[in-house]
Design a protein around this motif. Structure first.
Motif, PDB file in Angstrom:
ATOM      1  N   PHE A 105       0.786  -1.146  -0.035  1.00  0.00           N
ATOM      2  CA  PHE A 105       0.038   0.127   0.124  1.00  0.00           C
ATOM      3  C   PHE A 105       0.615   1.245  -0.013  1.00  0.00           C
ATOM      4  O   PHE A 105       1.873   1.319   0.732  1.00  0.00           O
ATOM      5  CB  PHE A 105      -0.907   0.077   1.172  1.00  0.00           C
ATOM      6  CG  PHE A 105      -1.871  -1.285   1.267  1.00  0.00           C
ATOM      7  CD1 PHE A 105      -2.892  -1.264   0.184  1.00  0.00           C
ATOM      8  CD2 PHE A 105      -1.721  -2.000   2.378  1.00  0.00           C
ATOM      9  CE1 PHE A 105      -3.651  -2.216   0.541  1.00  0.00           C
ATOM     10  CE2 PHE A 105      -2.618  -3.064   2.492  1.00  0.00           C
ATOM     11  CZ  PHE A 105      -3.612  -3.164   1.622  1.00  0.00           C
ATOM     12  N   ASP A 106       0.327   2.262  -0.595  1.00  0.00           N
ATOM     13  CA  ASP A 106       1.036   3.663  -0.489  1.00  0.00           C
ATOM     14  C   ASP A 106       1.021   4.225   0.953  1.00  0.00           C
ATOM     15  O   ASP A 106       1.639   5.028   1.488  1.00  0.00           O
ATOM     16  CB  ASP A 106       0.390   4.588  -1.602  1.00  0.00           C
ATOM     17  CG  ASP A 106       0.923   4.045  -3.068  1.00  0.00           C
ATOM     18  OD1 ASP A 106       1.996   3.614  -3.168  1.00  0.00           O
ATOM     19  OD2 ASP A 106       0.006   4.308  -3.808  1.00  0.00           O
ATOM     20  N   LEU A 107      -0.414   3.713   1.400  1.00  0.00           N
ATOM     21  CA  LEU A 107      -0.860   4.301   2.962  1.00  0.00           C
ATOM     22  C   LEU A 107      -1.366   3.206   3.639  1.00  0.00           C
ATOM     23  O   LEU A 107      -2.326   2.829   3.112  1.00  0.00           O
ATOM     24  CB  LEU A 107      -1.650   5.671   2.552  1.00  0.00           C
ATOM     25  CG  LEU A 107      -2.312   6.190   3.729  1.00  0.00           C
ATOM     26  CD1 LEU A 107      -1.040   6.735   4.862  1.00  0.00           C
ATOM     27  CD2 LEU A 107      -3.398   7.142   3.641  1.00  0.00           C
ATOM     28  N   LEU A 108      -1.058   3.092   4.854  1.00  0.00           N
ATOM     29  CA  LEU A 108      -1.725   2.254   5.809  1.00  0.00           C
ATOM     30  C   LEU A 108      -2.255   3.069   6.865  1.00  0.00           C
ATOM     31  O   LEU A 108      -1.575   3.681   7.513  1.00  0.00           O
ATOM     32  CB  LEU A 108      -0.589   0.954   6.276  1.00  0.00           C
ATOM     33  CG  LEU A 108      -1.416   0.194   7.387  1.00  0.00           C
ATOM     34  CD1 LEU A 108      -2.416  -0.884   6.878  1.00  0.00           C
ATOM     35  CD2 LEU A 108      -0.302  -0.784   7.946  1.00  0.00           C
ATOM     36  N   ILE A 109      -3.593   2.955   7.149  1.00  0.00           N
ATOM     37  CA  ILE A 109      -4.313   3.656   8.195  1.00  0.00           C
ATOM     38  C   ILE A 109      -4.451   2.428   9.418  1.00  0.00           C
ATOM     39  O   ILE A 109      -5.275   1.475   9.175  1.00  0.00           O
ATOM     40  CB  ILE A 109      -5.480   4.203   7.733  1.00  0.00           C
ATOM     41  CG1 ILE A 109      -5.324   5.330   6.645  1.00  0.00           C
ATOM     42  CG2 ILE A 109      -6.206   4.727   8.775  1.00  0.00           C
ATOM     43  CD1 ILE A 109      -6.557   6.018   5.953  1.00  0.00           C
ATOM     44  N   SER A 110      -3.649   2.708  10.379  1.00  0.00           N
ATOM     45  CA  SER A 110      -4.030   1.644  11.328  1.00  0.00           C
ATOM     46  C   SER A 110      -4.909   2.369  12.381  1.00  0.00           C
ATOM     47  O   SER A 110      -4.575   3.243  13.263  1.00  0.00           O
ATOM     48  CB  SER A 110      -2.709   1.486  12.344  1.00  0.00           C
ATOM     49  OG  SER A 110      -1.613   0.747  11.377  1.00  0.00           O
ATOM     50  N   TYR A 111      -6.176   1.945  12.187  1.00  0.00           N
ATOM     51  CA  TYR A 111      -7.479   2.556  12.888  1.00  0.00           C
ATOM     52  C   TYR A 111      -7.612   1.919  14.126  1.00  0.00           C
ATOM     53  O   TYR A 111      -8.628   1.320  14.215  1.00  0.00           O
ATOM     54  CB  TYR A 111      -8.623   2.888  11.811  1.00  0.00           C
ATOM     55  CG  TYR A 111      -9.400   4.090  12.588  1.00  0.00           C
ATOM     56  CD1 TYR A 111      -9.250   5.239  12.214  1.00  0.00           C
ATOM     57  CD2 TYR A 111     -10.584   3.903  13.177  1.00  0.00           C
ATOM     58  CE1 TYR A 111      -9.725   6.302  12.282  1.00  0.00           C
ATOM     59  CE2 TYR A 111     -11.256   4.909  13.569  1.00  0.00           C
ATOM     60  CZ  TYR A 111     -11.054   6.420  13.235  1.00  0.00           C
ATOM     61  OH  TYR A 111     -11.758   7.454  13.547  1.00  0.00           O
ATOM     62  N   TYR A 112      -6.877   2.090  15.134  1.00  0.00           N
ATOM     63  CA  TYR A 112      -7.007   1.567  16.543  1.00  0.00           C
ATOM     64  C   TYR A 112      -6.324   2.180  17.769  1.00  0.00           C
ATOM     65  O   TYR A 112      -5.419   2.747  17.350  1.00  0.00           O
ATOM     66  CB  TYR A 112      -6.603   0.017  16.713  1.00  0.00           C
ATOM     67  CG  TYR A 112      -5.325  -0.231  15.992  1.00  0.00           C
ATOM     68  CD1 TYR A 112      -4.348  -0.043  17.142  1.00  0.00           C
ATOM     69  CD2 TYR A 112      -4.887  -0.643  14.731  1.00  0.00           C
ATOM     70  CE1 TYR A 112      -2.968  -0.393  16.854  1.00  0.00           C
ATOM     71  CE2 TYR A 112      -3.678  -0.857  14.635  1.00  0.00           C
ATOM     72  CZ  TYR A 112      -2.629  -0.791  15.801  1.00  0.00           C
ATOM     73  OH  TYR A 112      -1.214  -1.036  15.208  1.00  0.00           O
ATOM     74  N   GLU A 113      -6.881   2.227  18.661  1.00  0.00           N
ATOM     75  CA  GLU A 113      -6.239   3.123  19.926  1.00  0.00           C
ATOM     76  C   GLU A 113      -5.695   1.905  20.812  1.00  0.00           C
ATOM     77  O   GLU A 113      -4.586   2.309  21.623  1.00  0.00           O
ATOM     78  CB  GLU A 113      -7.067   3.915  20.719  1.00  0.00           C
ATOM     79  CG  GLU A 113      -7.475   4.929  19.684  1.00  0.00           C
ATOM     80  CD  GLU A 113      -8.503   5.869  20.602  1.00  0.00           C
ATOM     81  OE1 GLU A 113      -8.029   6.985  20.990  1.00  0.00           O
ATOM     82  OE2 GLU A 113      -9.754   5.594  20.687  1.00  0.00           O
ATOM     83  N   GLN A 114      -6.479   0.693  21.079  1.00  0.00           N
ATOM     84  CA  GLN A 114      -5.916  -0.177  21.930  1.00  0.00           C
ATOM     85  C   GLN A 114      -4.764  -1.106  21.506  1.00  0.00           C
ATOM     86  O   GLN A 114      -4.987  -1.511  20.194  1.00  0.00           O
ATOM     87  CB  GLN A 114      -7.031  -0.829  22.566  1.00  0.00           C
ATOM     88  CG  GLN A 114      -6.820  -1.925  23.683  1.00  0.00           C
ATOM     89  CD  GLN A 114      -7.920  -2.486  24.108  1.00  0.00           C
ATOM     90  OE1 GLN A 114      -8.999  -2.385  23.700  1.00  0.00           O
ATOM     91  NE2 GLN A 114      -7.509  -3.322  25.429  1.00  0.00           N
ATOM     92  N   GLU A 115      -3.596  -1.151  21.935  1.00  0.00           N
ATOM     93  CA  GLU A 115      -2.491  -1.966  21.431  1.00  0.00           C
ATOM     94  C   GLU A 115      -2.964  -3.309  21.649  1.00  0.00           C
ATOM     95  O   GLU A 115      -2.586  -4.101  22.781  1.00  0.00           O
ATOM     96  CB  GLU A 115      -1.325  -1.550  21.940  1.00  0.00           C
ATOM     97  CG  GLU A 115      -0.937  -0.060  21.509  1.00  0.00           C
ATOM     98  CD  GLU A 115       0.567   0.142  22.122  1.00  0.00           C
ATOM     99  OE1 GLU A 115       1.089  -0.580  22.772  1.00  0.00           O
ATOM    100  OE2 GLU A 115       1.173   1.050  21.871  1.00  0.00           O
TER     101      GLU A 115
END
Length: 170
Positions: A105-115
């Protein structure tokens, strides 16, 4: 339950050691393909994020979504994976997670707050060129972090594209 706790602890330790070996990379070019890694346990409105991304000029067919959920019955139109897809060595198995991680991907959006270890491993081992996430998640994983909450998806997307314009990525 106890084995799950031990597994999570072990995997977090392995990932922490792997993060020390991560080298920063700079990739020039514009964002055309986007990977969206979403934690369904904390944010349910997938379509609203997709609509916000398309309103910013990203083509719908260039967005790939992978949903993390530990619930048994997830009726989603997007591929899902869960903690069961993570083995004791911190490696992901399963067709959905493997194909998502192997896409460039050109851009990865990691849409999470809790690890969660599964989400951390997916972000870490992804072949994305530019990774974006939340400020309260691990700062070594992402190239850009945005300080907001998951409920404020419009603010997140607006800030993301503001910084992408500054960085000449769009």
């Amino acid at each position: 339950m106890f084995l799950s706790f031990i597994k999570d602890f072990s995997v977090k330790r392995i990932l922490k050691n792997s993060l020390q070996n991560v080298k920063g990379k700079t990739v020039a070019g514009t964002v055309k393909t986007v990977g969206l890694l979403l934690d369904l346990n904390c944010f349910f409105e997938i379509q609203k994020i997709l609509d916000a991304l398309t309103s910013q000029g990203v083509l719908k067919e260039n967005i790939s979504v992978l949903i993390f959920s530990n619930k048994k019955s997830v009726s989603a139109s997007h591929p899902t994976f869960g903690s069961k897809n993570l083995n004791w060595n911190g490696e992901l198995n399963g067709a959905a997670a493997s194909s998502f991680m192997n896409k460039e991907f050109d851009l990865l959006i990691s849409y999470y707050e809790q690890e969660r270890p599964t989400l951390l491993a997916t972000t870490l081992f992804s072949k994305a060129h530019f990774k974006v996430g939340f400020a309260n998640s691990n700062k070594h994983l992402n190239d850009l972090t945005i300080n907001t909450k998951t409920e404020n998806y419009l603010v997140f997307i607006q800030e993301l594209f503001r910084y992408l314009k500054i960085l000449n990525k769009i």
